[in-house]
Design an enzyme around this catalytic site. Structure first.
Site, PDB file in Angstrom:
ATOM      1  N   THR A 409      -7.399  14.250   7.680  1.00 41.98           N
ATOM      2  CA  THR A 409      -6.312  15.052   8.258  1.00 41.98           C
ATOM      3  C   THR A 409      -6.470  16.518   7.869  1.00 41.98           C
ATOM      4  O   THR A 409      -7.168  16.836   6.911  1.00 41.98           O
ATOM      5  CB  THR A 409      -4.949  14.507   7.770  1.00 41.98           C
ATOM      6  OG1 THR A 409      -4.869  13.141   8.148  1.00 41.98           O
ATOM      7  CG2 THR A 409      -3.766  15.231   8.344  1.00 41.98           C
ATOM      8  N   GLU A 429      -7.011  10.090  11.301  1.00 44.00           N
ATOM      9  CA  GLU A 429      -6.681   9.046  10.332  1.00 44.00           C
ATOM     10  C   GLU A 429      -7.679   9.027   9.174  1.00 44.00           C
ATOM     11  O   GLU A 429      -7.511   9.767   8.249  1.00 44.00           O
ATOM     12  CB  GLU A 429      -6.544   7.678  10.985  1.00 44.00           C
ATOM     13  CG  GLU A 429      -5.897   6.552  10.232  1.00 44.00           C
ATOM     14  CD  GLU A 429      -5.646   6.651   8.740  1.00 44.00           C
ATOM     15  OE1 GLU A 429      -4.805   7.458   8.320  1.00 44.00           O
ATOM     16  OE2 GLU A 429      -6.258   5.895   7.976  1.00 44.00           O
ATOM     17  N   ASP A 449      -2.500   2.851  10.788  1.00 40.57           N
ATOM     18  CA  ASP A 449      -1.275   3.308  10.115  1.00 40.57           C
ATOM     19  C   ASP A 449      -0.103   2.358  10.373  1.00 40.57           C
ATOM     20  O   ASP A 449       0.963   2.499   9.769  1.00 40.57           O
ATOM     21  CB  ASP A 449      -0.882   4.723  10.569  1.00 40.57           C
ATOM     22  CG  ASP A 449      -1.556   5.794   9.721  1.00 40.57           C
ATOM     23  OD1 ASP A 449      -2.239   5.446   8.740  1.00 40.57           O
ATOM     24  OD2 ASP A 449      -1.407   6.987  10.038  1.00 40.57           O
ATOM     25  N   GLY A 496      -2.790  11.662   3.669  1.00 41.95           N
ATOM     26  CA  GLY A 496      -2.248  10.309   3.858  1.00 41.95           C
ATOM     27  C   GLY A 496      -0.860  10.236   3.254  1.00 41.95           C
ATOM     28  O   GLY A 496      -0.080  11.189   3.321  1.00 41.95           O
TER      29      GLY A 496
HETATM   30  N1  GLU Z   1      -3.050   8.989   9.363  1.00 41.10           N
HETATM   31  C1  GLU Z   1      -2.259   9.467   8.290  1.00 41.10           C
HETATM   32  C2  GLU Z   1      -0.837   9.677   8.747  1.00 41.10           C
HETATM   33  O1  GLU Z   1      -0.603  10.010   9.870  1.00 41.10           O
HETATM   34  C3  GLU Z   1      -2.750  10.735   7.729  1.00 41.10           C
HETATM   35  C4  GLU Z   1      -4.049  10.528   7.055  1.00 41.10           C
HETATM   36  C5  GLU Z   1      -4.432  11.652   6.154  1.00 41.10           C
HETATM   37  O2  GLU Z   1      -3.648  12.511   5.823  1.00 41.10           O
HETATM   38  O3  GLU Z   1      -5.581  11.661   5.777  1.00 41.10           O
HETATM   39  O4  GLU Z   1       0.034   9.530   7.967  1.00 41.10           O
END
Ligand code: GLU
Length: 596
Positions: A409, A429, A449, A496
């Site tokens: 991200t 992701e 997720d 994440g």
């Molecule tokens: N897919 C995660 C989310 O939307 C984010 C992943 C990340 O920050 O690396 O919460």
């Protein structure tokens, strides 16, 4: 570590001492979901800070790579708005930081319009295909698939939403033609650019299964048959082609044949073939809505509504209002204890209650209900307590979904000369998404997720897979306003689940400890999720770390280091101060720096 005393005090951040906090707090909470989304214009008679007017603001970009910043500045220099520049930044990030975000992923964006004060939330979160099943992440025995298996599977691919979302934001708030926003990224993709350290590190492989996916190996193998290395010139002509088409055909290019057909084909291949069909792409629509706002130390903090977990960030700040963290500082172990315990309470509720509101009842008001928050805050004691369970805010009961996820991200902030602001968190992701490519970009694995299990002990999980549903996200771009509704900060981070803790740390640093934005970003990361206290153990001064152990918190390194905070603070005297997280490769640069 900077102490509170040492840091420059920021005039606008001291405003919060003027009014009784609790009174303001309840005003903010009453305003949730209604008035808070559209503040009254600030007065310009000297009683309140005026909003900056056109031409007064230092335009700039804070993003995870200098080329992405330059791409944004190039658009701003041509008279583009923050929404225009955001398109250019994203197109470039997909090239230079494909491990983190790209045009095949999803995002959340908050837009602040300087003239009206209007805040608009945009969701470009991916959707599950119509053929998705609640048990699609379970194996033949009904057990959850292993994480490594699921993240490279075709069924992890959701309908990509980031470019349709940017299209919606740009259509509403942009000034330049869409086709004029891709020049820098097309140039870099076709003429080449220096491979960044981080990209080289991830391309070289590691503990993630994407490194073994043939598309990843092929994309990052150079003409000599070697994996690309930092500093060499690398081209991604397929990506250049895709961007040319996108520039010409518009934001839905990836959702239409022939590119959508190629995405469908690639996602339908093993392992774990997915069920995407053209109708899923046709049905996709980005969501535009009001932001949700809460109070913290006489400021108003705004985030996107669910399925973003921004509401949980607001809850954590509300919990901290019940402590004296603002009377303490970063050198005080008790302050970090309060932070850690508020985090745990926040994550417990977040894991249970946040999901796609188009499918399940998310008790947003309940999670922020003053009486409920006050009751939960009583669980913050003098020592780290036992693992808190989720509470029961007014709303429905759901079972928890509590996995720790991270890494793919990016976050950026754009300010244009009129003072309009975009704060956007964007994601594929995990690292390189599924590792599957089409047209030089990666297909996301955002559907991981979702909760892998649809129910726990017979109780449904709010974030279970359903056709057409958007998975819960930790992404929560932030805007902060002072008592006069003057914008004081825009920020956010990847990471994440840890995004919420990184954002909270920065807001606490800024508003409670009155640090500069850079000092707030530089504070050690502490991510307290469930039984674990992860963080940058070695960054805490020895006495703070020892003090924390005495309070029951033994900070463990290994997770919690991968923040990528980028943000901007707007001072009352008109100065604009951006900052980038030293943990990544990003910078903040203004148009003046660029042109000078
Ligand atoms: N897919 C995660 C989310 O939307 C984010 C992943 C990340 O920050 O690396 O919460």
């Amino acid at each position: 570590m900077p102490s509170c005393k040492d840091s420059a005090r920021q005039a606008h951040l001291t405003v919060h001492r003027i009014r009784p906090r609790r009174v303001l707090m309840s005003i903010f909470l009453l305003g949730i979901l209604t008035a808070c989304a559209t503040p009254e214009p600030a007065s310009v008679d000297g009683s309140g800070a005026p909003r900056p007017s056109a031409g007064e603001v230092t335009a700039g970009v804070a993003a995870a790579h200098p080329l992405a910043v330059e791409a944004g500045l190039d658009v701003l220099a041509r008279g583009g708005t923050a929404a225009d520049a955001a398109v250019a930044v994203q197109a470039m990030l997909g090239l230079v930081e494909p491990q983190s975000s790209g045009i095949g992923g999803g995002a959340f964006l908050l837009h602040y319009a300087a003239d009206s004060g209007e805040i608009t939330a945009f969701s470009g979160r991916e959707t599950a295909p119509a053929g998705a099943e609640p048990d699609m992440f379970l194996d033949a025995e009904g057990e959850p698939l292993s994480w490594f298996e699921a993240i490279v599977g075709g069924r992890a691919v959701g309908v990509t939403g980031v470019m349709p979302m940017l299209g919606a934001a740009q259509q509403r708030f942009g000034a330049l033609p869409w086709s004029a926003l891709f020049d820098a990224s097309i140039g870099a993709a076709e003429d080449g650019f220096e491979v960044p350290q981080r990209l080289a590190r991830f391309a070289a492989g590691g503990r993630w299964p994407q490194a073994e996916v043939p598309d990843v190996i092929e994309l990052f193998t150079n003409a000599e048959g070697e994996t690309i290395s930092a500093g060499e010139i690398w081209r991604n002509p397929a990506y250049g082609q895709t961007l040319r088409r996108m520039a010409e055909r518009g934001p839905r290019t990836l959702l239409e044949p022939p590119i959508s057909t190629r995405i469908i084909e690639r996602a339908s291949q093993p392992p774990l073939p997915g069920t995407l069909v053209q109708a899923d792409f046709d049905a996709y629509a980005p969501v535009m809505s009001e932001a949700i706002c809460g109070g913290f130390l006489d400021h108003r903090v705004c985030v996107p509504p669910p399925p973003s977990s921004g509401v949980a960030l607001l809850q954590m700040l509300a919990l901290l209002e019940h402590t004296d963290i603002d009377q303490r500082g970063p050198d005080d172990p008790v302050a970090w204890l309060q932070f850690a315990e508020a985090s745990r309470l926040m994550y417990a509720d977040r894991n249970q209650y946040v999901a796609d509101p188009a499918f399940v009842d998310v008790p947003v008001a309940g999670l922020l209900d003053p009486a409920y928050v006050a009751e939960r805050a009583e669980l913050i004691g003098d020592r780290a307590g036992s693992l808190p369970e989720a509470g029961s805010p007014p709303g429905l009961a759901w079972a928890p979904d509590d996995r720790f996820r991270h890494t793919g991200t990016s976050h950026f902030v754009v300010v244009d000369a009129a003072g309009n602001v975009v704060t956007m968190t964007t994601s594929v992701e995990s690292i390189f998404g599924t590792g599957r490519t089409v047209g030089g970009f990666f297909l996301n694995n955002q559907l991981t997720d979702f909760s892998f299990v649809p129910e726990v002990d017979g109780v449904p999980v709010a974030n279970a897979v359903e056709p057409g549903k958007r998975p819960r996200s930790s992404m929560s771009p932030v805007l902060v306003f002072d008592v006069d509704d003057r914008l004081v900060a825009a920020l956010g981070s990847p990471g994440g689940s840890a995004i919420l803790a990184y954002n909270a740390k920065t807001i606490v640093g800024l508003l409670a400890w009155e640090l500069s934005l850079q000092d707030a970003i530089d504070l050690p990361n502490l991510v307290t999720l469930g039984e674990n206290f992860f963080g940058e153990a070695s960054k805490f001064p020895e006495d703070v770390r020892t003090g924390l152990v005495e309070l029951g918190i033994d900070v463990q390194p290994g997770r919690g280091e991968e923040s990528g905070l980028h943000g901007v603070v707007f001072h009352a005297d008109g100065r604009v101060e951006g900052a980038a997280d030293p943990r990544r490769e990003g910078i903040w640069r203004t148009l003046v720096d660029q042109e000078g």
